[in-house]
Design a protein around this motif. Structure first.
Motif, PDB file in Angstrom:
ATOM      1  N   HIS A  21      -3.657  12.372  -3.181  1.00 18.83           N
ATOM      2  CA  HIS A  21      -3.300  12.129  -1.791  1.00 18.83           C
ATOM      3  C   HIS A  21      -2.347  10.957  -1.638  1.00 18.83           C
ATOM      4  CE1 HIS A  21      -6.556   9.608  -3.122  1.00 18.83           C
ATOM      5  NE2 HIS A  21      -6.180   8.718  -2.224  1.00 18.83           N
ATOM      6  N   TYR A  23       0.172   8.041  -0.997  1.00 19.35           N
ATOM      7  CA  TYR A  23       1.334   7.866  -0.118  1.00 19.35           C
ATOM      8  C   TYR A  23       2.646   8.002  -0.881  1.00 19.35           C
ATOM      9  CZ  TYR A  23      -1.761   5.458   3.278  1.00 19.35           C
ATOM     10  OH  TYR A  23      -2.741   5.133   4.174  1.00 19.35           O
ATOM     11  N   ALA A  72       0.551  -4.689  -3.057  1.00 29.66           N
ATOM     12  CA  ALA A  72       0.146  -3.311  -3.365  1.00 29.66           C
ATOM     13  C   ALA A  72       1.259  -2.647  -4.171  1.00 29.66           C
ATOM     14  CB  ALA A  72      -0.157  -2.554  -2.070  1.00 29.66           C
ATOM     15  N   GLY A  74       2.625   1.637  -5.344  1.00 35.48           N
ATOM     16  CA  GLY A  74       2.423   1.731  -6.773  1.00 35.48           C
ATOM     17  C   GLY A  74       1.250   0.866  -7.279  1.00 35.48           C
ATOM     18  N   ASP A 127     -12.744   6.227  -4.747  1.00 36.89           N
ATOM     19  CA  ASP A 127     -12.889   7.183  -3.656  1.00 36.89           C
ATOM     20  C   ASP A 127     -14.183   7.979  -3.693  1.00 36.89           C
ATOM     21  OD1 ASP A 127     -10.545   6.269  -2.677  1.00 36.89           O
ATOM     22  OD2 ASP A 127      -9.326   7.974  -3.281  1.00 36.89           O
ATOM     23  N   TYR A 172     -12.153  -0.418  -1.689  1.00 34.68           N
ATOM     24  CA  TYR A 172     -11.556   0.408  -0.635  1.00 34.68           C
ATOM     25  C   TYR A 172     -11.791   1.869  -0.993  1.00 34.68           C
ATOM     26  CZ  TYR A 172      -8.841  -2.848   2.243  1.00 34.68           C
ATOM     27  OH  TYR A 172      -8.460  -3.794   3.147  1.00 34.68           O
ATOM     28  N   LEU A 205      -2.557  12.066   5.854  1.00 33.61           N
ATOM     29  CA  LEU A 205      -1.547  12.924   5.223  1.00 33.61           C
ATOM     30  C   LEU A 205      -0.674  13.550   6.302  1.00 33.61           C
ATOM     31  CD1 LEU A 205      -3.705  14.930   2.625  1.00 33.61           C
ATOM     32  CD2 LEU A 205      -2.189  13.005   2.146  1.00 33.61           C
ATOM     33  N   ASN A 327      -5.776   2.138   8.805  1.00 36.16           N
ATOM     34  CA  ASN A 327      -5.813   1.513   7.484  1.00 36.16           C
ATOM     35  C   ASN A 327      -5.197   0.121   7.492  1.00 36.16           C
ATOM     36  OD1 ASN A 327      -6.972   3.837   6.659  1.00 36.16           O
ATOM     37  ND2 ASN A 327      -5.112   4.727   5.812  1.00 36.16           N
TER      38      ASN A 327
HETATM   39  C1  LIG Z   1      -0.974   3.143  -2.388  1.00 35.88           C
HETATM   40  S1  LIG Z   1      -2.322   2.257  -3.103  1.00 35.88           S
HETATM   41  C2  LIG Z   1      -1.511   0.944  -3.985  1.00 35.88           C
HETATM   42  C3  LIG Z   1      -2.424   0.014  -4.694  1.00 35.88           C
HETATM   43  C4  LIG Z   1      -3.192   0.581  -5.894  1.00 35.88           C
HETATM   44  N1  LIG Z   1      -2.420   1.425  -6.717  1.00 35.88           N
HETATM   45  C5  LIG Z   1      -4.458   1.272  -5.441  1.00 35.88           C
HETATM   46  O1  LIG Z   1      -4.624   2.467  -5.670  1.00 35.88           O
HETATM   47  O2  LIG Z   1      -5.279   0.585  -4.824  1.00 35.88           O
HETATM   48  C6  LIG Z   1      -3.049   1.359  -1.702  1.00 35.88           C
HETATM   49  C7  LIG Z   1      -4.214   2.060  -1.035  1.00 35.88           C
HETATM   50  O3  LIG Z   1      -3.741   3.178  -0.311  1.00 35.88           O
HETATM   51  C8  LIG Z   1      -4.705   4.211  -0.454  1.00 35.88           C
HETATM   52  N2  LIG Z   1      -4.042   5.496  -0.156  1.00 35.88           N
HETATM   53  C9  LIG Z   1      -3.132   6.145  -0.909  1.00 35.88           C
HETATM   54  N3  LIG Z   1      -2.751   7.277  -0.303  1.00 35.88           N
HETATM   55  C10 LIG Z   1      -3.443   7.374   0.862  1.00 35.88           C
HETATM   56  C11 LIG Z   1      -3.489   8.317   1.929  1.00 35.88           C
HETATM   57  N4  LIG Z   1      -2.747   9.414   1.907  1.00 35.88           N
HETATM   58  N5  LIG Z   1      -4.306   8.056   2.971  1.00 35.88           N
HETATM   59  C12 LIG Z   1      -5.072   6.933   3.015  1.00 35.88           C
HETATM   60  N6  LIG Z   1      -5.060   6.000   2.037  1.00 35.88           N
HETATM   61  C13 LIG Z   1      -4.264   6.228   0.974  1.00 35.88           C
HETATM   62  C14 LIG Z   1      -5.151   4.051  -1.888  1.00 35.88           C
HETATM   63  O4  LIG Z   1      -6.355   4.739  -2.177  1.00 35.88           O
HETATM   64  C15 LIG Z   1      -5.288   2.559  -1.968  1.00 35.88           C
HETATM   65  O5  LIG Z   1      -6.566   2.142  -1.509  1.00 35.88           O
END
Ligand SMILES: C[S@@+](CC[C@H](N)C(=O)[O-])C[C@H]1O[C@@H](n2cnc3c(N)ncnc32)[C@H](O)[C@@H]1O
Ligand code: SF4
Length: 344
Positions: A21, A23, A72, A74, A127, A172, A205, A327
């Motif tokens: 999922h 981003y 954050a 990546g 998750d 998280y 999403l 978020n």
């Molecule tokens: C993009 S990640 C970057 C930091 C690190 N790689 C991580 O996974 O924590 C930051 C947070 O965004 C969450 N995240 C990523 N895609 C998401 C989505 N589509 N909806 C909600 N949260 C999302 C991740 O699970 C993470 O907690």
């Protein structure tokens, strides 16, 4: 100058995980079709800002209105320059919170250096409390890392911290359609591990995403999520958790797919988002980024944080409220509560 800004800084695009999922989309899809629209993220980036430009900007954070930087990506800790950059940001007097998938914390010396640098918080993504479910949702690209490594990373960091106050360590969890129960299951796991704070977040999403129907809540799911959030609020198991306002916004956001109106948003006032190519946005919401006029696009490249935010409003009216925004709440307004629970 009052310091009241939080920067969410996506340092680098690459990541050794392939969360379904994310981003940042998937490498496989982007190999065939690399996105080029402003604000659209990709793990394949040819435009990540050079380290020197990042350091130059970080040096200007001293005496700027920036109070806190959430690092954050990546995966920020996969980038070898991350800890030096964090040292520069800390020297500038900012609070630093790292968002990580947790696996880099198992590498020799990383957790210890985070403690020595005085990092204020480390938020680890997990998750599901169930290893197989988590690793299906958050697979590593090599297939070699997963749930048990994330737990090892958390334990390693807690051990390195010992009796010291910092960093606070949190989990998280992206809450998806399949499992409202994860809200309390992961809280239980976090409490057993000895973490300090816990934040469940709604999955966000685009309706065009291929997993939208499978993973995204519908209004019919809102009751079960609200019940789980209520159970967490009633008994947080000793963990610092977001406040009731956040819980209400969580349920409101998943109860509709339409954009809502917020009259006093912190995006573009107390919160800004830096994407890995250096672009600076009011917030990471794809809806708000898409609505940003080309003349309003900005970058941190060559910029000075002491003047970059001049003229910002006290708050902004926004018609793009969505799950993305929920978020951001813990980052923009809730971090003191998570890092210093006595302020809750
Ligand atoms: C993009 S990640 C970057 C930091 C690190 N790689 C991580 O996974 O924590 C930051 C947070 O965004 C969450 N995240 C990523 N895609 C998401 C989505 N589509 N909806 C909600 N949260 C999302 C991740 O699970 C993470 O907690
Ligand atoms: S670990 Fe973080 S950045 Fe990497 S794919 Fe998963 S959510 Fe995205």
């Amino acid at each position: 100058m009052p310091r009241d800004i939080t920067l969410l800084w996506g340092l680098r695009s690459p990541c050794a995980f392939a969360c379904r999922h994310c981003y940042f989309g998937t490498v496989e899809e982007h190999r065939a079709n690399l996105p080029s629209l402003p604000g659209v993220l990709s793990h394949i980036s040819r435009n990540d800002l050079p380290a020197e430009a990042m350091t130059a900007f970080a040096r200007t954070l001293a005496d700027s209105p920036v109070a806190r930087v959430v690092i954050a990506g990546g995966e920020p800790l996969d980038w070898p320059g991350a800890l030096d950059l964090i040292a520069t940001i800390k020297s500038a007097g900012c609070e630093v919170v790292i968002a990580t998938n947790g696996v880099p914390l198992t590498r020799p010396g990383i957790a210890e250096r985070i403690v020595v640098l005085g990092v204020d918080g480390v938020s680890v993504s997990l998750d599901s409390a169930d290893p197989a479910t988590n690793d299906r949702l958050r697979p590593s690209r090599s297939g070699r890392f997963g749930h048990s490594d994330v737990l090892d990373g958390i334990r390693t960091l807690l051990r390195a911290r010992g009796q010291q106050a910092r960093p606070r360590v949190g989990i998280y969890t992206v809450v998806m359609r399949h499992g409202p129960h994860e809200i309390t299951d992961v809280a239980r796991l976090g409490a057993d591990l000895g973490v300090d704070y816990y934040v469940p977040q709604p999955i966000s999403l685009a309706p065009t995403h291929k997993l939208f129907t499978e993973l995204t809540h519908t209004v019919a799911d809102a009751g079960a999520v609200a019940e789980q959030l209520g159970r967490l609020a009633d008994d947080p198991l000793g963990l610092a958790i977001p406040d009731q306002d956040y819980m209400r916004r969580f349920v409101a956001a998943i109860s509709t797919h339409a954009s809502g109106h917020v009259t006093d948003c912190f995006g573009g006032a107390q919160l800004f988002f830096i994407q890995p190519d250096g672009s600076l946005w009011d917030c990471p919401s794809d809806r708000r980024i898409a609505a940003t006029a080309p003349s309003q696009r900005r970058t941190i490249a060559g910029a000075d944080a002491r003047t970059l935010f001049d003229g910002r409003p006290a708050c902004t009216d926004c018609s793009h409220f969505s799950r993305d925004c929920v978020n951001m709440w813990p980052l923009a307004l809730g971090m003191p509560r998570l890092l210093d629970p006595e302020t809750a």
